[in-house]
Design a protein around this motif. Structure first.
Motif, PDB file in Angstrom:
ATOM      1  N   ARG A  49       0.767  -1.188  -0.003  1.00 49.45           N
ATOM      2  CA  ARG A  49       0.021  -0.156   0.114  1.00 49.45           C
ATOM      3  C   ARG A  49       0.956   1.253   0.291  1.00 49.45           C
ATOM      4  NH1 ARG A  49       1.717   1.944   4.005  1.00 49.45           N
ATOM      5  NH2 ARG A  49       0.494   3.648   3.761  1.00 49.45           N
ATOM      6  N   GLY A  50       0.279   2.484  -0.207  1.00 50.71           N
ATOM      7  CA  GLY A  50       0.992   3.779  -0.432  1.00 50.71           C
ATOM      8  C   GLY A  50       1.048   3.790  -1.924  1.00 50.71           C
ATOM      9  N   ALA A  51       0.794   5.154  -2.100  1.00 50.56           N
ATOM     10  CA  ALA A  51       1.033   5.477  -3.650  1.00 50.56           C
ATOM     11  C   ALA A  51       2.071   4.958  -4.389  1.00 50.56           C
ATOM     12  CB  ALA A  51       0.611   6.967  -3.764  1.00 50.56           C
ATOM     13  N   ARG A  87      -7.051  -0.476  -7.098  1.00 45.48           N
ATOM     14  CA  ARG A  87      -7.531   0.324  -6.138  1.00 45.48           C
ATOM     15  C   ARG A  87      -7.529   1.781  -7.029  1.00 45.48           C
ATOM     16  NH1 ARG A  87      -4.407   1.399  -0.647  1.00 45.48           N
ATOM     17  NH2 ARG A  87      -6.695   2.054  -0.015  1.00 45.48           N
ATOM     18  N   THR A 155       3.819   6.829   5.400  1.00 48.80           N
ATOM     19  CA  THR A 155       4.433   7.378   4.295  1.00 48.80           C
ATOM     20  C   THR A 155       5.907   7.230   4.148  1.00 48.80           C
ATOM     21  OG1 THR A 155       4.813   9.628   5.285  1.00 48.80           O
ATOM     22  CG2 THR A 155       2.586   9.393   4.126  1.00 48.80           C
ATOM     23  N   THR A 165       7.911   9.397   1.479  1.00 47.90           N
ATOM     24  CA  THR A 165       7.692  10.775   1.357  1.00 47.90           C
ATOM     25  C   THR A 165       7.450  11.875   2.512  1.00 47.90           C
ATOM     26  OG1 THR A 165       5.209  10.564   1.342  1.00 47.90           O
ATOM     27  CG2 THR A 165       6.353  10.041  -0.660  1.00 47.90           C
ATOM     28  N   GLN A 192      -2.476   2.495   9.852  1.00 45.89           N
ATOM     29  CA  GLN A 192      -1.294   2.471   9.457  1.00 45.89           C
ATOM     30  C   GLN A 192      -0.267   3.265  10.314  1.00 45.89           C
ATOM     31  OE1 GLN A 192      -4.153   2.969   7.937  1.00 45.89           O
ATOM     32  NE2 GLN A 192      -3.979   2.556   5.533  1.00 45.89           N
ATOM     33  N   ALA A 232       0.614  11.847  -0.296  1.00 46.36           N
ATOM     34  CA  ALA A 232      -0.718  12.239  -1.053  1.00 46.36           C
ATOM     35  C   ALA A 232      -0.745  11.207  -1.866  1.00 46.36           C
ATOM     36  CB  ALA A 232      -0.269  13.148  -2.213  1.00 46.36           C
ATOM     37  N   ASP A 233      -1.916  10.739  -2.108  1.00 47.74           N
ATOM     38  CA  ASP A 233      -2.318   9.659  -3.468  1.00 47.74           C
ATOM     39  C   ASP A 233      -2.578  10.329  -4.583  1.00 47.74           C
ATOM     40  OD1 ASP A 233      -3.089   8.769  -0.418  1.00 47.74           O
ATOM     41  OD2 ASP A 233      -2.816   6.953  -1.865  1.00 47.74           O
ATOM     42  N   ASN A 243      -5.646  12.571   0.243  1.00 47.57           N
ATOM     43  CA  ASN A 243      -4.603  11.629   0.972  1.00 47.57           C
ATOM     44  C   ASN A 243      -5.484  11.105   1.979  1.00 47.57           C
ATOM     45  OD1 ASN A 243      -1.796  10.721   1.772  1.00 47.57           O
ATOM     46  ND2 ASN A 243      -2.298  11.775   3.662  1.00 47.57           N
ATOM     47  N   LYS A 244      -4.929  10.283   2.880  1.00 46.37           N
ATOM     48  CA  LYS A 244      -5.541   9.338   3.692  1.00 46.37           C
ATOM     49  C   LYS A 244      -6.619  10.084   4.482  1.00 46.37           C
ATOM     50  CE  LYS A 244      -5.448   5.851   4.246  1.00 46.37           C
ATOM     51  NZ  LYS A 244      -6.269   5.068   3.643  1.00 46.37           N
ATOM     52  N   PHE A 310      -9.937   8.323   1.854  1.00 48.90           N
ATOM     53  CA  PHE A 310      -9.129   9.272   1.464  1.00 48.90           C
ATOM     54  C   PHE A 310     -10.221  10.506   1.637  1.00 48.90           C
ATOM     55  CE2 PHE A 310      -7.627   5.935  -0.800  1.00 48.90           C
ATOM     56  CZ  PHE A 310      -6.310   5.587  -0.330  1.00 48.90           C
TER      57      PHE A 310
HETATM   58  O1  MRU Z   1      -4.978   3.206   2.015  1.00 46.75           O
HETATM   59  P1  MRU Z   1      -3.366   3.471   1.938  1.00 46.75           P
HETATM   60  O2  MRU Z   1      -2.718   2.946   3.436  1.00 46.75           O
HETATM   61  O3  MRU Z   1      -2.614   3.064   0.803  1.00 46.75           O
HETATM   62  O4  MRU Z   1      -3.391   5.137   1.989  1.00 46.75           O
HETATM   63  C1  MRU Z   1      -1.908   5.573   1.921  1.00 46.75           C
HETATM   64  C2  MRU Z   1      -1.717   7.075   1.821  1.00 46.75           C
HETATM   65  O5  MRU Z   1      -2.839   7.796   2.253  1.00 46.75           O
HETATM   66  C3  MRU Z   1      -0.316   7.615   1.889  1.00 46.75           C
HETATM   67  O6  MRU Z   1      -0.426   8.838   2.671  1.00 46.75           O
HETATM   68  C4  MRU Z   1      -0.238   8.155   0.473  1.00 46.75           C
HETATM   69  O7  MRU Z   1      -0.285   7.007  -0.129  1.00 46.75           O
HETATM   70  C5  MRU Z   1       1.214   8.541   0.583  1.00 46.75           C
HETATM   71  S1  MRU Z   1       2.323   7.229   0.778  1.00 46.75           S
HETATM   72  C6  MRU Z   1       4.017   7.811   0.419  1.00 46.75           C
END
Ligand code: MRU
Length: 343
Positions: A49-51, A87, A155, A165, A192, A232-233, A243-244, A310
């Motif tokens: 997970r994570g962008a 996703r 992140t 990040t 997380q 950020a996503d 973002n989350k 998000f």
């Molecule tokens: O649902 P997740 O855990 O994948 O959400 C991730 C986030 O919101 C992170 O802040 C985002 O992806 C940045 S990761 C470097």
């Protein structure tokens, strides 16, 4: 059990290897993924997970699709599409799948070459964001040699192969000996922050505290952090940031408390084709994650729930967006169009 060292996902022997993020912090386990169905499942249940991390994993997903079906076949296209749509919110996933799949006509070696390039670029981007972000915090925070930074979700390296990040910036500040405290919101429903960010901060030997999500705005209003650093996503063209869930309330509170709110994301998360936050598809992950905590029900049976994964923070609440190749000072009326990435 093998360890991936500094990395949290990698490619070896025709397989994608990822640290299973659903098992942390109790168990460090590497998942070996050799087919698309397992990868899609791993992305959906947030084992990876994570962008940036799902972008990299998605790139390798195209390689797996070619291994299973041969690049170019109809089944290949369907498999690629299933990875692409695993996703919806983080732009990195669809973008990196498209980037790697665009080389399908050149054959499997080209696909692997491109997926490895995506991985290497994200690793380099994390390092660059760490440097740029730490320098910006030094500029923004008056007691720059004693920084308390509040962050949400995870992140770190788990979310981006190495370093990460926003948490990568916190790590750089810590390595510079300037981190007084990292405050991590637990980040319900999947924790997380409590599980993953705390695990990473512990491993890097940084001073940290975990707080319940509802404490974030209250602590900011009492001046207990110098800066909010988030990932950020997807960053829309006008500077709105998905973002989350919970990020928006931190941005509101930071504005109220006159504390800088800084978004840290690689260029691979900037989506100039999405005009504003309104156009961002916010994933709804269903009731189960809300009405259960790590498998234990916490509500009366049959309780319904809303579970947007998000939220969108409007550009006007953001002090700056730090990427691997630029710092855009939204508080100084700079925009993603007026500040070009440095080559
Ligand atoms: O649902 P997740 O855990 O994948 O959400 C991730 C986030 O919101 C992170 O802040 C985002 O992806 C940045 S990761 C470097």
């Amino acid at each position: 059990m093998t360890d991936l060292g500094e990395r949290t996902l990698d490619w070896a022997g025709g397989r994608l290897r990822i640290v299973d993020q659903t098992r942390l912090p109790d168990t460090y386990e590497i998942l070996e993924i050799d087919n698309v169905a397992d990868l899609v499942d791993a992305i959906r249940r947030l084992a990876v997970r994570g962008a940036p991390a799902i972008g990299v994993a998605g790139g390798f997903g195209v390689v797996l699709a070619a291994q299973e079906h041969g690049a170019g076949a109809e089944q290949f296209a369907a498999a690629v599409e299933s990875v692409r749509g695993a996703r919806p919110t983080a732009v990195n996933l669809a973008r990196m799948v498209d980037r790697v799949a665009a080389r399908a006509t050149e054959g499997p070696d080209a696909l692997l070459e491109e997926a490895l390039a995506v991985r290497d670029e994200e690793i380099a981007a994390s390092r660059a964001m760490g440097r740029r972000g730490a320098a910006l915090v030094e500029e923004l925070v008056s007691e720059a040699d004693s920084v308390t930074a509040l962050t949400i979700c995870n992140t770190g390296g788990l979310a981006a192969v190495e370093r990460g990040t926003a948490l990568g910036v916190i790590r750089t500040i810590h390595e510079q000996g300037r981190l007084a405290l990292a405050i991590a919101t637990e980040t319900r429903p999947l924790l997380q922050g409590a599980r993953l960010t705390a695990w990473e901060l512990e491993r890097m030997g940084a001073p940290y505290r975990v707080i319940v999500d509802a404490a974030g705005p209250a602590l900011l209003s009492r001046g207990m952090a110098d800066v909010v650093l988030t990932g950020a996503d997807r960053v829309a063209a006008n500077g709105d940031v998905a973002n989350k869930i919970g990020t928006f309330s931190l941005a509101l509170a930071a504005r109220y408390a006159a504390i800088p709110f800084v978004v840290v994301a690689p260029e691979s998360t900037v989506d100039m084709e999405t005009p504003s936050g309104d156009a961002i598809h916010i994933e709804d992950r269903g009731a189960d994650e809300v009405v259960n905590v790590r498998g234990t029900p916490i509500t009366p049976e049959g309780t319904g729930a809303l579970n947007p994964a998000f939220d969108v923070t409007p550009a006007e609440l953001i002090t700056a967006i730090v990427t691997d190749s630029r710092v855009v000072r939204l508080d100084r009326d700079e925009t993603l169009r007026s500040v070009s990435p440095e080559p």
